[in-house]
Design an enzyme around this catalytic site. Structure first.
Site, PDB file in Angstrom:
ATOM      1  N   GLN A 138       0.755  -1.223  -0.083  1.00 58.89           N
ATOM      2  CA  GLN A 138      -0.017  -0.150   0.030  1.00 58.89           C
ATOM      3  C   GLN A 138       0.787   1.462   0.057  1.00 58.89           C
ATOM      4  O   GLN A 138       0.445   2.377  -0.378  1.00 58.89           O
ATOM      5  CB  GLN A 138      -0.885  -0.070   0.882  1.00 58.89           C
ATOM      6  CG  GLN A 138      -0.372   0.187   2.486  1.00 58.89           C
ATOM      7  CD  GLN A 138      -1.313   0.141   3.736  1.00 58.89           C
ATOM      8  OE1 GLN A 138      -1.630  -1.164   4.145  1.00 58.89           O
ATOM      9  NE2 GLN A 138      -1.681   0.981   4.263  1.00 58.89           N
ATOM     10  N   CYS A 144      -5.246   0.451   3.514  1.00 64.73           N
ATOM     11  CA  CYS A 144      -5.472  -0.839   4.012  1.00 64.73           C
ATOM     12  C   CYS A 144      -6.940  -1.416   3.533  1.00 64.73           C
ATOM     13  O   CYS A 144      -7.021  -2.632   3.139  1.00 64.73           O
ATOM     14  CB  CYS A 144      -5.086  -1.084   5.429  1.00 64.73           C
ATOM     15  SG  CYS A 144      -6.248  -0.322   6.492  1.00 64.73           S
ATOM     16  N   HIS A 284      -6.425  -1.209  11.583  1.00 58.35           N
ATOM     17  CA  HIS A 284      -5.785  -1.660  10.378  1.00 58.35           C
ATOM     18  C   HIS A 284      -6.755  -2.938   9.724  1.00 58.35           C
ATOM     19  O   HIS A 284      -6.955  -3.660  10.408  1.00 58.35           O
ATOM     20  CB  HIS A 284      -4.491  -2.191  10.536  1.00 58.35           C
ATOM     21  CG  HIS A 284      -3.797  -2.525   9.570  1.00 58.35           C
ATOM     22  ND1 HIS A 284      -3.310  -1.777   8.264  1.00 58.35           N
ATOM     23  CD2 HIS A 284      -3.169  -3.570   9.320  1.00 58.35           C
ATOM     24  CE1 HIS A 284      -2.898  -2.363   7.410  1.00 58.35           C
ATOM     25  NE2 HIS A 284      -2.486  -3.577   8.145  1.00 58.35           N
ATOM     26  N   ASN A 303      -1.369  -9.222   4.878  1.00 61.29           N
ATOM     27  CA  ASN A 303      -1.037  -7.916   4.995  1.00 61.29           C
ATOM     28  C   ASN A 303      -0.741  -7.215   3.807  1.00 61.29           C
ATOM     29  O   ASN A 303      -0.540  -7.842   2.777  1.00 61.29           O
ATOM     30  CB  ASN A 303       0.006  -7.471   6.129  1.00 61.29           C
ATOM     31  CG  ASN A 303      -0.195  -6.074   6.728  1.00 61.29           C
ATOM     32  OD1 ASN A 303      -0.894  -5.397   6.249  1.00 61.29           O
ATOM     33  ND2 ASN A 303       0.755  -5.808   7.744  1.00 61.29           N
TER      34      ASN A 303
END
Ligand SMILES: *[C@@H]1O[C@H](CO)[C@@H](O)[C@H](O)[C@H]1NC(C)=O
Ligand SMILES: *[C@@H]1O[C@H](CO)[C@@H](O)[C@H](O)[C@H]1NC(C)=O
Ligand SMILES: *[C@@H]1O[C@H](CO)[C@@H](O)[C@H](O)[C@H]1NC(C)=O
Length: 337
Positions: A138, A144, A284, A303
């Site tokens: 990102q 996110c 997140h 992630n």
């Protein structure tokens, strides 16, 4: 005291302060610093380097102490140096806090119910079944939520068609503002699903590439539509049991967590359990792609901080330990019938 001694005193005091105030570097780490800068392509202005080096040394110390404690059985996971090691907490917050819950957030959507005939297996890893695209990055943008959304959309698209197509985060960022998302200032996966549903599609990554910055213009082009969905569903909040059934029977799920601890920034391997984590203060958004068991139960989480972070971009998070870090607090998935 005459003026001469006073001046002398002032000068000496200033000199001492200046010396103490200068960045203190451990000369033994000079080579490691060079190595690290080289590995992560870091370049600094002359004046900035001393400061960055201080931050880096401080983080390095934290990581070393944690790993020492790990070797003595205090933690179930190790930390490691990565591309975030020169970042202060404030800078790190810029990429964090991309998950933005709002009071009026009760959107539409339905509740997930596991198909009653299906038995839930002991372990699941959707990466091995082809449901998951490579780890993305990102960059310096709190997007996110868009990566979490494309992750579960990509999974459901694969489930429905057998084709793995990387989907466009930038499309979500540029075009879902009217639904309450904020591009590089955060958003929610469920609002991204609402956009895909009402818009009637979402472009592929290849046709609408990621820019890691806000773009005032929405450039969705119907000719490059890659997916349509029939709605989206919530997993009952806080239930790891329901979350397990959902990921086992449906595929990857968009989840949100509290990732605001230093331990998360430098996670490297093992099963992440953070007793200081909050179950409610989520900040997140990530993608749940499975679960398993080694000496403890764990969730497998993708992630969007590149493969340089964590375990090749992934983190194994404690499962069935009282919803640690809130992983089951706000879980959603798009539905393709
Ligand atoms: C550093 O730059 C090189 C060359 O531009 C590139 O191949 C490499 O992937 C970069 N490494 C990182 C960690 O960004
Ligand atoms: C969408 O893409 C097609 C094919 O490249 C192109 O002809 C068309 O002009 C594009 N539409 C818009 C609104 O940009
Ligand atoms: C959600 O509600 C809005 C307004 O009532 C409606 O236009 C939209 O189609 C709904 N979305 C879904 C996924 O049902």
């Amino acid at each position: 005291m005459n003026i001469r001694t006073m001046l002398h005193l002032v000068v000496t005091t200033f000199y001492v302060t200046a010396v103490l105030g200068a960045p203190r570097r451990d000369p033994q780490l000079d080579q490691h610093w060079e190595l690290w800068m080289d590995r992560y392509n870091k370049t600094y202005h002359e004046k900035e380097e001393g400061w960055r080096r201080m931050v880096w040394e401080k983080n390095l110390k934290k990581i070393e102490l944690h790993n020492l404690e790990h070797s003595m059985g205090k933690h179930s996971y190790r930390l490691g140096i990565n591309h975030f090691a020169d970042m202060t907490k404030e800078e790190f917050k810029q990429i964090m806090n991309g998950y933005k819950p709002k009071a009026e957030e009760k959107a539409n959507g339905t509740f997930f119910k596991k198909p009653s005939f299906q038995k839930v297996p002991d372990s699941v890893d959707w990466r091995q079944e082809g449901y998951v695209t490579p780890v993305k990055d990102q960059g310096q943008c709190a997007s996110c939520w868009a990566f979490s959304a494309t992750g579960s959309l990509e999974g459901q698209l694969f489930r429905a068609t057998g084709r793995l197509v990387s989907l466009s985060e930038q499309n979500l960022m540029d075009c879902s503002r009217s639904l309450g998302n904020h591009g590089c200032d955060g958003g929610l996966a469920k609002k991204a699903f609402e956009y895909v549903y009402t818009n009637g599609g979402l472009n592929s990554e290849a046709s609408y590439p990621y820019l890691a910055k806000d773009n005032p213009q929405c450039s969705y082009n119907e000719s490059y539509n890659a997916i349509t969905i029939d709605g989206y569903a919530y997993i009952p909040s806080g239930s790891e049991e329901d979350l397990m059934e959902a990921v086992a029977t449906m595929g990857p799920i968009s989840v949100a967590i509290d990732a605001s601890r230093d331990s998360f920034q430098f996670y490297q391997s093992g099963i992440y359990y953070e007793e200081d984590c909050s179950k409610e203060e989520l900040n997140h958004a990530v993608l749940l792609v499975g679960y398993g068991y080694s000496d403890q139960n764990y969730w497998i989480v993708k992630n969007s901080w590149s493969e340089n972070w964590g375990n090749n971009g992934y983190i194994y998070m404690a499962k069935d330990r009282n919803n640690n870090c809130g992983i089951a607090t706000d879980a959603t998935l798009p539905i393709i019938l």
